[in-house]
Every structure is written in C-alpha cells, then in structure tokens.
Design a protein around this motif. Structure first.
Motif, mmCIF file in Angstrom:
data_model
loop_
_atom_site.group_PDB
_atom_site.id
_atom_site.type_symbol
_atom_site.label_atom_id
_atom_site.label_comp_id
_atom_site.label_asym_id
_atom_site.label_seq_id
_atom_site.Cartn_x
_atom_site.Cartn_y
_atom_site.Cartn_z
ATOM 1 N N UNK A 5 0.818 -1.224 0.000
ATOM 2 C CA UNK A 5 0.000 0.000 0.000
ATOM 3 C C UNK A 5 0.851 1.273 0.000
ATOM 4 N N UNK A 6 2.162 1.130 0.202
ATOM 5 C CA UNK A 6 3.022 2.308 0.285
ATOM 6 C C UNK A 6 3.707 2.638 -1.045
ATOM 7 N N UNK A 7 3.585 1.747 -2.039
ATOM 8 C CA UNK A 7 4.370 1.923 -3.257
ATOM 9 C C UNK A 7 3.967 3.177 -4.023
ATOM 10 N N UNK A 8 2.678 3.418 -4.169
ATOM 11 C CA UNK A 8 2.218 4.549 -4.984
ATOM 12 C C UNK A 8 1.986 5.822 -4.170
ATOM 13 N N UNK A 9 2.538 5.889 -2.980
ATOM 14 C CA UNK A 9 2.412 7.116 -2.199
ATOM 15 C C UNK A 9 3.354 8.187 -2.729
ATOM 16 N N UNK A 10 3.018 9.449 -2.455
ATOM 17 C CA UNK A 10 3.854 10.559 -2.915
ATOM 18 C C UNK A 10 5.268 10.454 -2.370
ATOM 19 N N UNK A 11 5.381 10.041 -1.114
ATOM 20 C CA UNK A 11 6.696 9.953 -0.492
ATOM 21 C C UNK A 11 7.571 8.911 -1.181
ATOM 22 N N UNK A 12 6.992 7.752 -1.468
ATOM 23 C CA UNK A 12 7.784 6.695 -2.090
ATOM 24 C C UNK A 12 8.122 7.038 -3.540
ATOM 25 N N UNK A 13 7.222 7.741 -4.216
ATOM 26 C CA UNK A 13 7.502 8.143 -5.595
ATOM 27 C C UNK A 13 8.707 9.082 -5.648
ATOM 28 N N UNK A 14 8.757 10.054 -4.743
ATOM 29 C CA UNK A 14 9.906 10.953 -4.680
ATOM 30 C C UNK A 14 11.166 10.189 -4.293
#
Length: 422
Positions: free
Chosen positions: A65-74
């Motif tokens: 569930x964390x892969x497409x978060x803004x933080x992980x994208x950056x």
C-alpha cells in the motif's frame, strides 16, 4: 558531398549531410506502419522496458500500500538518479560495442579524492574539480589503451576495476569514512524545488522540446529533406505536458510525516533531465554522435569513410568516466558520506540498466533515454522488493533474471533484423 559540387534538383542541399534522419518521414499513418515494421523486425527499442515498468508498477501497487504514495515516488526518483546517470554514461561506450567495467570505481575514487582534499583544507569547488579531473584522465587512459594500443576494453577496464579498489583503500584507508559536509552538494539529493518551481521546470521542458523540434524541421526543410507530420510534434508536446503535469502535481503534494511540510520536485530531477537533454543532443544532432553510431554499426566501414575512429573512441571513454564521477557524486550526496567501497557494486547495474532499456551490447543501437528507462526499471525492482521486506538476495536474483531476459531479447532482435549468430 563537397561544398563546390554542382547542385541539381535531384541533389539535396549540402546541409543534408549534417542532418540525422528521424526514421521514416511522413504522416501519422506512415509512422505507425514504420514503427510496426521495426517491431516485427525485432527492433523494439525501449518497448519491453516500458511494458515491464508498467507491470512492475501494477504488481507492487497491489502488493504494497506504500508503493504509490507521494513519499515513495519521490524516494524512487532519488534512488534512481545515480543509476540513471551511470547508465547514460555507459551508453557512450556501449554504442561503440565496447564496455567500461571501471566506471563505478572511477567515480568512487574521484569522490574519495574530493572528500580527502576538502578535509585537508582545500576549497571544496577545487577539490571537486580535481575529482572530476581524475575521471577525465581515467577515461583518457582507457581510450588510449583501447583505441591506440588495441587492448580490448573489457581487459583494460577490468584491470582498472580491480586496481582502483586498492587506490580507494589507499586514499580513504581501510574502514575509513568521510562525511560530506557541503550543503550545496547535499542539496542535490536532499532538496526540493518550490511548488511553483516544478511548473516552471515543466514549462521550460515544453519550450525546449518545441524549440528543438521546430529547429530540426527548419533545418530539414532548408536541406530539402522530408519532415515528419507536424501533428506528431504537437502530440509529443502534449504528451510531455500531460505526463509531466501529473508527475509535478504528485510531487507537489505534502509528503512530510511531521508538522514540517515536504513538497516539491526533488532537485535531482531537473539536474538529471539537463544531462539527458545535453547527451541526447550530442548523440542525435552532432557529427560526433553520428560517428559513434557509425562505428558501433561497422567500425571498419566508418574508418574507410574518413571517420577518426580512434579519436571518437577516446572521447567516448572520457565522457563515460566523467559522467561516472557525477553519478558517484549523486550517490554520495544521498548517503552523506564516502568510504572505500563507493561505486564498487553499481557498475554492473549500470550495464544492466542500459541493456534492459534497449541499448544493444553489440553496438550501434540505443539511446540515452533507453538507459534512463532501464535504470528506472531496476530502481523500481529494488524499491518495490524493499517495501515488501524481501531479502537482498531476492533483489539480486530478480535483477539478474531481468538482465538475462533483456540480453536475450537483444540477441534475438539482432538475428531477426539480419544480424549473424556468432
């Protein structure tokens, strides 16, 4: 064509000799048919890498569930930056059918020289310049042995790969570690543009792309060379605007985990984009770039055509080693420290990034953008498996499998396009 040649209606302007063909010219239908013929013939370019990237994004978004978060994208963009630059560096020698196994440790030694000199009181800009100078001289040395002496690049760079590990130990010392304490350099991997800065960056990208496209069209028109349909230019600009707009919008969201807001496009993104544009311009729109592709396709034919093969190879290795130092700088800026192991393990990932993206190991085929896409694929694998808390060994197994698959696709496409099995 000589400058004093008699011009006829059948002979294009001499300027045409300075132009790189953009493939099959014509309308949208012509382009689609030509693209499909290339794919059927085995020249798929970055298509497999793009397809793999889509599959990875869908897979990891389902598993974590964390892969497409803004933080992980950056975070993914910051992780990929080092590998993207190193992959682009290696493209210059891979296009020649050569290889540079020492690129990673060359960057590591360059950074070791930089931090040790800076710690001894040398002004950091001068110390950094010395680090880049080491990369330049290393590339010149490799180019001399490969182009002038005739030693295979694999042997030369493997020797330097081993030797430079010892040199890094001598400079840093066993178990030694130096912290990077230059805020301007740390900002490369830890800073973000202001929210409005991302939109300005996107506007500049669109303006440069439009200017380059219309400049190319004007040159081709003056030379009497056919142009692609104008609608394709507008389609490319629209694609940049839409995809870039989505990326900027996502990165402008607050991804901080405390009361301090963290938002904006990471500074490293425009830095890497500038390198990508400059390198692409060099390969696509200069004689130097055309000569690299010509040598990679058939070095003897290029030599007989008057190309200074030795000189081109020399400069290709210089560019590769210099960019490798910059790649190491991005790695050090992200970690915040330098030890004797910097760059030791990344070079094979750099080669993998280029090959996965569609750059041929046999030379003559590939683009810098392909290496960038391949690097993002590998960085996505590392990032996604890390979120799943899988062992590092699984990461290596998956990356190795992807590399073997990409190399197989490259070899089969070469056979389908008329290459010989050796």
């Amino acid at each position: 064509m000589s400058s004093n040649a008699t011009r006829t209606e059948a002979a294009p302007d001499p300027l045409a000799s300075d132009l790189i063909g953009s493939g099959v010219e014509g309308g949208v239908g012509d382009q689609l048919r030509a693209w499909w013929q290339r794919v059927r013939g085995g020249d798929m370019g970055a298509l497999p890498a793009i397809g793999g990237l889509v599959v990875l994004f869908v897979l990891f978004s389902i598993l974590s569930p964390f892969f497409l978060t803004e933080r992980n994208f950056a975070n993914l963009l910051n992780q990929a930056a080092t590998l993207v630059v190193l992959g682009m560096a290696l493209v210059f020698v891979l296009l020649l059918g050569e290889i540079d196994l020492s690129a990673g440790v060359t960057g590591g030694v360059g950074m070791a020289l930089f931090v040790v000199l800076a710690a001894q009181g040398v002004p950091w800009p001068l110390a950094l310049l010395i680090g880049f100078g080491f990369g330049f001289l290393t590339g010149a040395l490799i180019g001399f042995f490969v182009a002038r002496v005739g030693i295979p690049s694999f042997v030369v760079t493997l020797g330097l790969f081993l030797g430079f590990q010892g040199l890094a130990l001598v400079i840093i010392g066993p178990g030694g570690l130096f912290r990077l304490e230059v805020p301007e350099l740390l900002f490369l991997q830890n800073g973000n543009l202001p929210v409005w800065g991302g939109w300005v960056m996107l506007a500049i990208m669109i303006a440069i792309s439009a200017g380059t496209s219309f400049w190319d069209r004007a040159r081709r028109a003056r030379a009497g060379v056919p142009n692609r349909a104008l609608s394709l230019v507008w389609f490319k600009l629209a694609a940049i605007a839409v995809i870039g707009g989505v990326v900027v919008y996502v990165l402008n969201q607050n991804r901080g985990q405390s009361v301090i807001e963290v938002a904006g496009v990471p500074v490293v993104v425009p830095v890497v984009l500038v390198i990508l544009w400059l390198g692409t311009f060099l390969l696509d729109r200069t004689k130097f770039g055309r000569y690299i592709y010509a040598i990679g396709g058939n070095a003897e034919a290029a030599r007989r055509s008057g190309v200074k093969v030795r000189w081109i190879k020399w400069w290709a290795f210089v560019i590769c080693s210099s960019l490798a130092v910059f790649s190491a700088l991005l790695s050090v800026a992200r970690v915040g420290s330098v030890d004797a192991t910097v760059g030791r393990d990344i070079v094979l990932s750099g080669v993998a990034a280029a090959v996965v993206g569609g750059v041929s190991l046999f030379g003559g085929k590939g683009r810098l953008m392909h290496a960038a896409i391949g690097a993002i694929v590998i960085a996505t694998i590392t990032n996604g498996l890390g979120l799943l808390n899988l062992p590092a060994g699984i990461n290596l197994l998956v990356t190795g499998g992807v590399l073997i698959l990409a190399a197989t696709v490259d070899a089969l496409s070469r056979l389908r396009s008329g290459g010989a099995r050796v």
